[in-house]
Design a protein around this motif. Structure first.
Motif, PDB file in Angstrom:
ATOM      1  N   PRO A 178     -43.125  44.826  10.750  1.00 14.53           N
ATOM      2  CA  PRO A 178     -44.323  45.118  11.544  1.00 14.53           C
ATOM      3  C   PRO A 178     -44.954  43.867  12.153  1.00 14.53           C
ATOM      4  O   PRO A 178     -45.499  43.922  13.255  1.00 14.53           O
ATOM      5  CB  PRO A 178     -45.262  45.763  10.521  1.00 14.53           C
ATOM      6  CG  PRO A 178     -44.359  46.337   9.487  1.00 14.53           C
ATOM      7  CD  PRO A 178     -43.212  45.373   9.382  1.00 14.53           C
ATOM      8  N   SER A 179     -44.870  42.727  11.452  1.00 15.09           N
ATOM      9  CA  SER A 179     -45.460  41.492  11.966  1.00 15.09           C
ATOM     10  C   SER A 179     -44.728  41.010  13.207  1.00 15.09           C
ATOM     11  O   SER A 179     -45.340  40.504  14.153  1.00 15.09           O
ATOM     12  CB  SER A 179     -45.435  40.403  10.890  1.00 15.09           C
ATOM     13  OG  SER A 179     -46.231  40.767   9.790  1.00 15.09           O
ATOM     14  N   ILE A 180     -43.401  41.153  13.211  1.00 12.16           N
ATOM     15  CA  ILE A 180     -42.621  40.737  14.379  1.00 12.16           C
ATOM     16  C   ILE A 180     -43.072  41.502  15.615  1.00 12.16           C
ATOM     17  O   ILE A 180     -43.298  40.928  16.685  1.00 12.16           O
ATOM     18  CB  ILE A 180     -41.115  40.949  14.127  1.00 12.16           C
ATOM     19  CG1 ILE A 180     -40.617  39.968  13.057  1.00 12.16           C
ATOM     20  CG2 ILE A 180     -40.307  40.785  15.414  1.00 12.16           C
ATOM     21  CD1 ILE A 180     -39.196  40.219  12.589  1.00 12.16           C
ATOM     22  N   SER A 181     -43.232  42.815  15.468  1.00 13.23           N
ATOM     23  CA  SER A 181     -43.692  43.643  16.583  1.00 13.23           C
ATOM     24  C   SER A 181     -45.106  43.265  17.009  1.00 13.23           C
ATOM     25  O   SER A 181     -45.418  43.172  18.202  1.00 13.23           O
ATOM     26  CB  SER A 181     -43.646  45.126  16.182  1.00 13.23           C
ATOM     27  OG  SER A 181     -44.138  45.945  17.213  1.00 13.23           O
ATOM     28  N   SER A 182     -45.967  43.027  16.028  1.00 14.62           N
ATOM     29  CA  SER A 182     -47.361  42.695  16.315  1.00 14.62           C
ATOM     30  C   SER A 182     -47.485  41.356  17.031  1.00 14.62           C
ATOM     31  O   SER A 182     -48.256  41.220  18.000  1.00 14.62           O
ATOM     32  CB  SER A 182     -48.162  42.667  15.017  1.00 14.62           C
ATOM     33  OG  SER A 182     -49.490  42.265  15.236  1.00 14.62           O
ATOM     34  N   ILE A 183     -46.721  40.366  16.573  1.00 15.74           N
ATOM     35  CA  ILE A 183     -46.783  39.030  17.184  1.00 15.74           C
ATOM     36  C   ILE A 183     -46.353  39.092  18.645  1.00 15.74           C
ATOM     37  O   ILE A 183     -46.987  38.511  19.531  1.00 15.74           O
ATOM     38  CB  ILE A 183     -45.894  38.042  16.399  1.00 15.74           C
ATOM     39  CG1 ILE A 183     -46.508  37.763  15.024  1.00 15.74           C
ATOM     40  CG2 ILE A 183     -45.716  36.729  17.173  1.00 15.74           C
ATOM     41  CD1 ILE A 183     -45.576  37.047  14.067  1.00 15.74           C
TER      42      ILE A 183
END
Length: 302
Positions: A178-183
């Motif tokens: 999820p962090s990869i998508s958010s970043i």
């Protein structure tokens, strides 16, 4: 002999019937309800009920239920203490489940259950230090040293909690799926899924490569921390980010080669992407089966 293996995660709940060889059948998957404690519990109950109903197996053929839960747990008391991606806080999960399913239950950290499944299928080497590293909705690891899980006070292996001062964030907040998508979304004001971003990374999209390279370096630093601390004989990587994109492991190895001293290079040769589907359910089910077999052996020797 059969057990139900239950793998509870931040995005989904999965359960299946597990036999003595680690084979899964009658698998059911439900979405997690990460905003409501009671609704999440009822999802777990429904998932288990569906497996039992579809299998048609009576209680005497199912020796128990193995339950894998993320975060910190009290396995002895069956309490889900803290889950970063779930709504439970000090939730008496096993007590609640046993009011509905009055059978033997074993509770463990979800990553530890997956590690156990991987270690058993790998051959149960009693001499090695084995590490299972998951990269998915969360980031964590579990250690099996000479056949025994290394737990510490409950947070051993929680590599995702490592705090990196340069970014003022924990590792999991920087590299999880999820962090990869958010970043990416924050940088370009354009929403892409993690799967789409990694696909573009593989294709060599310059913008995505520029974003992903620091993420890969940070992940490599997390892995290198494990290598320096416990010098494992083998590391198996699981979780959707890396098992769906095994090319990432080769990039991790490349980044590690720039960090490790020459004497540590053997560690990269002992790093593998998991090929074991449903390792969390397999490990949870086998935990119950093996304990049942052990108790039966003790009874015969009395």
């Amino acid at each position: 002999m059969y057990a139900i293996g239950l793998d509870i995660g931040g995005t989904k709940i999965a359960a299946s019937l597990v036999d003595e060889n680690g084979n899964c059948s009658f698998k059911k998957v439900y979405p997690s309800i990460a905003y409501d404690s009671e609704a999440m519990f009822l999802q777990v109950v429904d998932c288990i009920k569906d497996v039992i109903k579809e299998s048609g197996y009576e209680n005497d053929r199912i020796v128990g239920i193995g339950v894998g839960v993320p975060g910190k747990i009290d396995a002895q008391k069956g309490i889900a203490i803290f889950q970063n991606n779930l709504p439970w806080r000090n939730f008496p999960l096993i007590e609640r489940l046993q009011t509905i399913f009055p059978c033997k239950m074993i509770m463990g950290n979800d990553v530890a259950m997956a590690a156990y499944g991987e270690w058993v299928i790998e051959g149960k080497n009693m001499n090695d230090t084995f590490v299972y590293f998951t990269w998915s909705t969360g980031v964590s690891s579990s250690i099996i040293h000479e056949g025994r899980p290394f737990k510490g006070r409950g947070f051993a292996g929680e590599i995702g909690l490592i705090f990196q001062e340069s970014d003022n964030q924990r590792l999991e907040a920087q590299v999880s799926g999820p962090s990869i998508s958010s970043i990416y979304s924050q940088k370009l004001s354009r929403k892409l899924t993690t799967k789409e971003i990694i696909s573009e990374y593989k294709r060599g999209n310059e913008t995505v490569v520029g974003m992903m390279e620091p993420i890969m370096i940070k992940m490599a630093k997390g892995v290198y921390t494990i290598i320096c601390l416990i010098d494992p004989h083998k590391i198996v990587f699981g979780g959707s980010v890396i098992t769906n994109n095994p090319f990432l492991l080769e990039i991790l190895k490349e980044k590690l080669s720039n960090m490790a001293i020459p004497e540590q290079n053997l560690s990269s040769e002992k790093m593998f992407a998991s090929t074991l589907a449903d390792n969390g359910m397999i490990g949870a089910g086998l935990k119950v089966i093996h304990e049942n077999q052990l108790n039966a052996d003790y009874s015969e020797n009395d």
